[in-house]
Scaffold this motif. Structure first.
Motif, short mmCIF file in Angstrom:
data_model
loop_
_atom_site.label_atom_id
_atom_site.label_comp_id
_atom_site.label_asym_id
_atom_site.label_seq_id
_atom_site.Cartn_x
_atom_site.Cartn_y
_atom_site.Cartn_z
N GLY A 1 0.80 -1.21 0.00
CA GLY A 1 0.00 0.00 0.00
C GLY A 1 0.84 1.26 0.00
N THR A 2 2.09 1.16 0.48
CA THR A 2 2.94 2.35 0.59
C THR A 2 4.29 2.22 -0.12
OG1 THR A 2 3.90 1.56 2.68
CG2 THR A 2 1.95 2.99 2.82
N ILE A 3 4.64 1.03 -0.58
CA ILE A 3 5.99 0.83 -1.12
C ILE A 3 6.26 1.73 -2.33
CG2 ILE A 3 5.40 -1.07 -2.69
CD1 ILE A 3 8.06 -2.40 -1.83
N VAL A 4 5.21 2.12 -3.04
CA VAL A 4 5.42 2.98 -4.21
C VAL A 4 5.52 4.45 -3.84
CG1 VAL A 4 4.19 1.36 -5.72
CG2 VAL A 4 2.95 3.25 -4.67
N THR A 5 5.21 4.81 -2.58
CA THR A 5 5.12 6.23 -2.21
C THR A 5 6.43 6.97 -2.47
OG1 THR A 5 3.50 5.67 -0.51
CG2 THR A 5 4.56 7.82 -0.35
N VAL A 6 7.54 6.45 -1.95
CA VAL A 6 8.82 7.13 -2.12
C VAL A 6 9.25 7.15 -3.58
CG1 VAL A 6 11.26 7.08 -1.46
CG2 VAL A 6 9.50 6.55 0.23
N GLY A 7 8.84 6.14 -4.34
CA GLY A 7 9.24 6.06 -5.74
C GLY A 7 8.31 6.77 -6.71
N LEU A 8 7.29 7.46 -6.22
CA LEU A 8 6.33 8.09 -7.13
C LEU A 8 6.98 9.04 -8.14
CD1 LEU A 8 3.21 8.80 -4.86
CD2 LEU A 8 3.39 7.17 -6.75
N PRO A 9 7.89 9.93 -7.72
CA PRO A 9 8.51 10.81 -8.72
C PRO A 9 9.25 10.04 -9.82
CG PRO A 9 8.89 11.66 -6.51
CD PRO A 9 8.31 10.29 -6.34
N LEU B 1 0.98 -12.03 -7.18
CA LEU B 1 2.24 -12.28 -7.89
C LEU B 1 2.14 -11.82 -9.34
CD1 LEU B 1 4.29 -15.58 -7.58
CD2 LEU B 1 4.02 -14.44 -9.76
N ALA B 2 1.05 -12.21 -10.02
CA ALA B 2 0.88 -11.83 -11.43
C ALA B 2 0.79 -10.31 -11.58
CB ALA B 2 -0.37 -12.50 -11.99
N ALA B 3 0.09 -9.66 -10.67
CA ALA B 3 -0.04 -8.21 -10.73
C ALA B 3 1.30 -7.52 -10.54
CB ALA B 3 -1.03 -7.74 -9.66
N SER B 4 2.13 -8.07 -9.68
CA SER B 4 3.45 -7.48 -9.44
C SER B 4 4.33 -7.57 -10.69
CB SER B 4 4.12 -8.17 -8.26
OG SER B 4 3.35 -8.01 -7.08
N VAL B 5 4.24 -8.67 -11.40
CA VAL B 5 4.98 -8.80 -12.65
C VAL B 5 4.48 -7.78 -13.67
CG1 VAL B 5 5.48 -10.32 -14.60
CG2 VAL B 5 5.52 -11.22 -12.27
N LEU B 6 3.15 -7.63 -13.78
CA LEU B 6 2.57 -6.66 -14.71
C LEU B 6 3.04 -5.25 -14.38
CD1 LEU B 6 0.57 -5.96 -16.99
CD2 LEU B 6 -1.22 -5.81 -15.24
N GLY B 7 3.04 -4.88 -13.11
CA GLY B 7 3.51 -3.56 -12.73
C GLY B 7 4.98 -3.35 -13.02
N MET C 1 0.34 0.62 -15.17
CA MET C 1 0.72 0.63 -13.76
C MET C 1 -0.52 0.69 -12.86
SD MET C 1 2.74 0.58 -11.20
CE MET C 1 4.38 0.65 -11.92
N ILE C 2 -1.46 1.56 -13.20
CA ILE C 2 -2.67 1.67 -12.38
C ILE C 2 -3.46 0.37 -12.44
CG2 ILE C 2 -4.88 2.86 -12.19
CD1 ILE C 2 -3.40 5.42 -13.06
N ALA C 3 -3.52 -0.26 -13.63
CA ALA C 3 -4.21 -1.56 -13.75
C ALA C 3 -3.54 -2.61 -12.88
CB ALA C 3 -4.23 -2.00 -15.21
N ALA C 4 -2.21 -2.60 -12.86
CA ALA C 4 -1.49 -3.55 -12.02
C ALA C 4 -1.79 -3.32 -10.55
CB ALA C 4 0.02 -3.44 -12.27
N ARG C 5 -1.89 -2.05 -10.15
CA ARG C 5 -2.19 -1.75 -8.76
C ARG C 5 -3.61 -2.18 -8.39
NH1 ARG C 5 1.07 -0.95 -4.85
NH2 ARG C 5 0.08 0.92 -4.02
N VAL C 6 -4.55 -2.03 -9.32
CA VAL C 6 -5.91 -2.53 -9.07
C VAL C 6 -5.88 -4.04 -8.88
CG1 VAL C 6 -8.18 -2.87 -10.11
CG2 VAL C 6 -7.07 -0.64 -10.27
N LEU C 7 -5.14 -4.74 -9.75
CA LEU C 7 -5.06 -6.20 -9.65
C LEU C 7 -4.38 -6.62 -8.35
CD1 LEU C 7 -5.80 -8.72 -11.26
CD2 LEU C 7 -3.53 -8.66 -12.31
N GLN C 8 -3.36 -5.88 -7.93
CA GLN C 8 -2.74 -6.15 -6.63
C GLN C 8 -3.76 -5.99 -5.51
OE1 GLN C 8 0.73 -3.55 -6.32
NE2 GLN C 8 2.08 -5.31 -6.50
N MET D 1 7.97 -3.31 -7.70
CA MET D 1 6.96 -4.32 -8.03
C MET D 1 7.56 -5.73 -8.06
SD MET D 1 4.40 -2.24 -8.35
CE MET D 1 3.10 -3.17 -9.14
N PHE D 2 8.73 -5.86 -8.67
CA PHE D 2 9.32 -7.20 -8.81
C PHE D 2 9.67 -7.84 -7.47
CE2 PHE D 2 10.92 -5.93 -13.26
CZ PHE D 2 9.86 -6.57 -13.87
N VAL D 3 9.95 -7.03 -6.44
CA VAL D 3 10.37 -7.59 -5.16
C VAL D 3 9.28 -8.47 -4.54
CG1 VAL D 3 9.53 -5.69 -3.71
CG2 VAL D 3 11.54 -7.00 -3.00
#
Length: 470
Positions: free
Chosen positions: A25-33, A85-91, A100-107, A167-169
Motif C-alpha cells: 500500500g505504501t511501497i510505491v510512495t517514495v518512488g512516485l517521482p 504475484l501476477a499483478a506485481s509482474v505486470l507492474g 501501472m494503475i491496472a497492475a495496482r488494481v489487480l494487486q 513491483m518485482f520484489v
C-alpha cells in the motif's frame, strides 16, 4: 497435503502475508517521482497509484472475506497470492501509467482475497483467549509496520535498483508464502452465496467519491466533480438497498449492530485516513522541499517502524491487559495526535531531521498501540463462521479510510499551499494537522462506542459452518 498443527509456523506465514499486502500500500510512495518520470505520468495523476490499490483492496475485502468463508480460507489465501504475484509482474513491466494503475488494481484484488482469509485462518489456528490475543497482536502489528517497511524498502529499491523493482520484489515473497501455506490449516467452510453486486457497487461508489474529492481540490466544484460526487452518493444508496434486500449480503446487518465492533471499525477507518496522509505529506516534504534522495527519505521513516514495534509489541498488549479497549485506543490515538502537532512545526529551512525523527517515533508508538487494540476489538464477539466477514471489515476500514483521508487532506493541503517552498510547506503541515484531527475524532468514537463485552459470541449470518474438504 493436509496441514499439520504448527501454530508458530502458521502465524509466521499469516503475519508475513499481512506484512506483504500492507507494505504494498505504501511501497510505491517514495518512488512516485521516479515512476512518473519513467512512465511519463503527470504529477497530478500519481496519487492514483496509491488510491487504485487502496480502493480495489478496501472495496472488495468484504466479498473476499465471504468468499473465503464459502470456498475455503486456505484456498482463497493461495489464489490471492497467485493474483498478487501476477499483478506485481505486470507492474514491473508496465510501459505507461494505465498499465501501472491496472497492475495496482489487480494487486488490490489479490490483497482483498489474502487479508481476510489470513485473519480468519489465524482464528482457526488459535483458540479464543490469551493465545489468540497474542497472535492477533502480532497480526495487528503487521498492519502498522507493513506500511513503514514499504516506505523503507521502496526508497532503497528506487535508488539502487530502479523503481521497477518496487513491483518485482513481491515475486519471491509471494512464492515463499505459497510454499508456506503447507503448514496452514484449511479452515472452516459454510454454505451460501457471494454478494458480487454489492462488492462492485461499493467499489464504484468509493471510486467515484474519491475521484470527486480529488477533482474538487484541483478544479473546484465543476460539472464533472458534481457528477462523480452524485454518482458516488447514488451508488452508496444502491449498496445500502442491496445489503438490506439481498439474500447473501456482503455486510450483514448484525455485523455492526454491536457498538464496540462499530467503534473499532470507525477508529480503524480514521487511523487509516491519518496514517496514509501522513506518509504522503512527509514524503513530499522530504523530497520536494528538502531534496532528500529516495534512500534517505526511506531511512527517515525508520523511527516510525521502531515506534510501531514498541507500541504494538510492548506497550499496546500490556496496556490492553490492564485497561479497557477504549482506554487503550484513546491513549494511543492521543499520542499520535501529539506527534501530528509536532510535525506541524516543520519549516523549509530548518534541520528537519531533528523534528522528523523523534516525532515519527512518537507517532509510531501511538499508532502501534491503536492498531493492536482496534484489531482485537474488531473481531471479538463474532461467531467462528463469521470471522472472515468481521476480519474483512477491519481491513476494509483501514484501506478505505486511507483512500478517503488522502483525498480530503490532499485537497485541503492544495488549497493552503502554492508554488513557493514556504507555501508548499504550509500546505503539507496543514495536511498533517488534518491527520491529527482524524485521530482526535477517533478518540471520541472510541470513548462513546466501545464498552466492555458481556455477551457470548453471536452469529451475524444464518449460515452454519461446514467442515473443510480441501
Amino acid at each position: 497435503m493436509t496441514a499439520q498443527p504448527r501454530p508458530s509456523l502458521a502465524l509466521l506465514v499469516i503475519a508475513a502475508a499481512q506484512l506483504l499486502i500492507v507494505m504494498d500500500g505504501t511501497i510505491v510512495t517514495v518512488g512516485l517521482p521516479a515512476i512518473g518520470t519513467g512512465l511519463g505520468m503527470a504529477e497530478t495523476d500519481l496519487d492514483w497509484i496509491l488510491t487504485a490499490y487502496a480502493l480495489a483492496f478496501g472495496g472488495l475485502l468484504l466479498a473476499g472475506g465471504r468468499a473465503g468463508d464459502l470456498l475455503g480460507r486456505r484456498r482463497l489465501f493461495r489464489v490471492g497470492l497467485v493474483v498478487f504475484l501476477a499483478a506485481s509482474v505486470l507492474g514491473g513491466v508496465a510501459q505507461n501509467g494505465g498499465m501501472m494503475i491496472a497492475a495496482r488494481v489487480l494487486q488490490g484484488i489479490g490483497g482483498a482475497l489474502i487479508a481476510p482469509a489470513a485473519l480468519s485462518l489465524l482464528a482457526d489456528t488459535f483458540p479464543a483467549g490469551p493465545a489468540r490475543n497474542r497472535a492477533l497482536g502480532v497480526y495487528g502489528a503487521m498492519g502498522g509496520l507493513g506500511a513503514v517497511v514499504g516506505l523503507l524498502l521502496g526508497g532503497a529499491l528506487t535508488e539502487y535498483l530502479g523503481w521497477r523493482w518496487i513491483m518485482f520484489v513481491n515475486v519471491p515473497f509471494a512464492v515463499l508464502l505459497l510454499v508456506g501455506t503447507l503448514v496452514v490449516v484449511p479452515g472452516t467452510r459454510q454454505r451460501g452465496g457471494i454478494d458480487l453486486l454489492g462488492a462492485v457497487t461499493a467499489t464504484l461508489a468509493l471510486g467515484s467519491l474519491v475521484y470527486a474529492i480529488n477533482r474538487a481540490g484541483s478544479d473546484g466544484l465543476d460539472g464533472q466533480t458534481l457528477a462523480f460526487g452524485a454518482a458516488g452518493v447514488a451508488l452508496a444508496v444502491a449498496f445500502t438497498v442491496i445489503q438490506r434486500r439481498g439474500r447473501d449480503p456482503m455486510l450483514p446487518a448484525g455485523l455492526l449492530a454491536d457498538p464496540g465492533r462499530l467503534g473499532a471499525n470507525l477508529v480503524m477507518l480514521l487511523m487509516g485516513a491519518g496514517q496514509l496522509a501522513t506518509f504522503y505529506f512527509l514524503t513530499l516534504y522530504m523530497q520536494s522541499i528538502k531534496g532528500y534522495p529516495p534512500m534517505i527519505t526511506g531511512l527517515a521513516y525508520l523511527p516510525f517502524a521502531i515506534g510501531i514495534g514498541i507500541g504494538s509489541g510492548m506497550v499496546g498488549p500490556r496496556l490492553r491487559a490492564r485497561t479497557s479497549a477504549r482506554t487503550t485506543l484513546a491513549s494511543g490515538l492521543a499520542v499520535a495526535a501529539v506527534a501530528m502537532g509536532w510535525f506541524s512545526l516543520l519549516t523549509p529551512d530548518q534541520n528537519a531531521l531533528a523534528t522528523l525523527l523523534p516525532a515519527q517515533l512518537v507517532a509510531g508508538i501511538g499508532l502501534g498501540i491503536g492498531f493492536v487494540a482496534a484489531t482485537i476489538s474488531g473481531v471479538q464477539g463474532v461467531a467462528a463462521q463469521d470471522s472472515g466477514i468481521a476480519s474483512g471489515l477491519v481491513n476494509t476500514s483501514q484501506q478505505i479510510g486511507g483512500a478517503l483521508g488522502l483525498a480530503v487532506l490532499a485537497g485541503i493541503a492544495g488549497a493552503a499551499g502554492a508554488a513557493t517552498r514556504d507555501a508548499m510547506t504550509d500546505g503539507y503541515t496543514t495536511g498533517l494537522l488534518g491527520a491529527g484531527g482524524f485521530y482526535l475524532v477517533a478518540i471520541v468514537a472510541a470513548v462513546v462506542l466501545l464498552r466492555p463485552r458481556t455477551q457470548s459470541p453471536t452469529p451475524v449470518t444464518s449460515a452454519a459452518p461446514q467442515p473443510s474438504v480441501q
